[in-house]
Scaffold this motif. Structure first.
Motif, mmCIF file in Angstrom:
data_model
loop_
_atom_site.group_PDB
_atom_site.id
_atom_site.type_symbol
_atom_site.label_atom_id
_atom_site.label_comp_id
_atom_site.label_asym_id
_atom_site.label_seq_id
_atom_site.Cartn_x
_atom_site.Cartn_y
_atom_site.Cartn_z
ATOM 1 N N TYR A 95 1.214 -1.460 -0.101
ATOM 2 C CA TYR A 95 0.041 0.228 -0.137
ATOM 3 C C TYR A 95 0.841 1.023 -0.017
ATOM 4 O O TYR A 95 0.382 2.546 -0.826
ATOM 5 N N TYR A 96 1.902 1.666 1.083
ATOM 6 C CA TYR A 96 2.498 1.974 1.034
ATOM 7 C C TYR A 96 3.495 2.773 -0.434
ATOM 8 O O TYR A 96 3.554 3.615 -0.650
ATOM 9 N N LYS A 156 3.146 5.721 -2.722
ATOM 10 C CA LYS A 156 4.550 6.503 -3.178
ATOM 11 C C LYS A 156 4.368 6.486 -4.490
ATOM 12 O O LYS A 156 5.242 7.575 -5.038
ATOM 13 N N THR A 157 4.754 5.420 -5.055
ATOM 14 C CA THR A 157 4.632 5.198 -7.000
ATOM 15 C C THR A 157 3.711 6.339 -7.143
ATOM 16 O O THR A 157 3.760 6.803 -8.764
ATOM 17 N N GLY A 158 2.044 6.224 -6.897
ATOM 18 C CA GLY A 158 0.941 7.288 -7.462
ATOM 19 C C GLY A 158 1.761 8.484 -7.215
ATOM 20 O O GLY A 158 1.101 9.589 -8.043
ATOM 21 N N GLU A 159 2.067 8.856 -6.293
ATOM 22 C CA GLU A 159 2.735 10.616 -5.806
ATOM 23 C C GLU A 159 3.793 10.862 -6.668
ATOM 24 O O GLU A 159 3.163 11.806 -7.302
#
Length: 100
Positions: free
Chosen positions: A88-89, A93-96
């Motif tokens: 999830y994290y 982080k990748t999405g951000e």
């Protein structure tokens, strides 16, 4: 339509897992498999015959294999939760980084 099939598939898998667990409990019954807990109990009894147990189990599994199964299920659930949180994290982080 695809979401309905996936939801039904998840329900089927959940029911399959539950039926396997119930089947194992019903089939195994009494079994003989010794672990380190049994050896420790024997040693304590030999070392101090007057030792009084200060805690007892709330529920005793019908056999040691069931106890091992429950331990393995508990470990799998814990590993799933840990891996989910890590994923999830990492995904967050990748999405951000993609949005920037």
């Amino acid at each position: 339509m695809l979401k309905i099939v996936q939801k039904n598939q998840n329900i089927f898998l959940l029911l399959a897992i539950i039926s396997i667990l119930v089947g194992v409990f019903a089939y195994v019954g009494d079994s003989e498999f010794g672990g380190s807990d049994g050896h420790a109990e024997e040693y304590i009894t030999q070392a101090d015959p007057d030792y009084k147990v200060w805690f007892s189990n709330i529920w005793e599994p019908p056999g040691p294999e069931i106890e091992s199964l429950l331990f393995a299920v508990q470990a799998a659930i814990g590993a799933g939760v840990v891996c989910y949180v890590i994923g999830y994290y990492k995904g967050k982080k990748t999405g951000e980084s993609i949005q920037e």
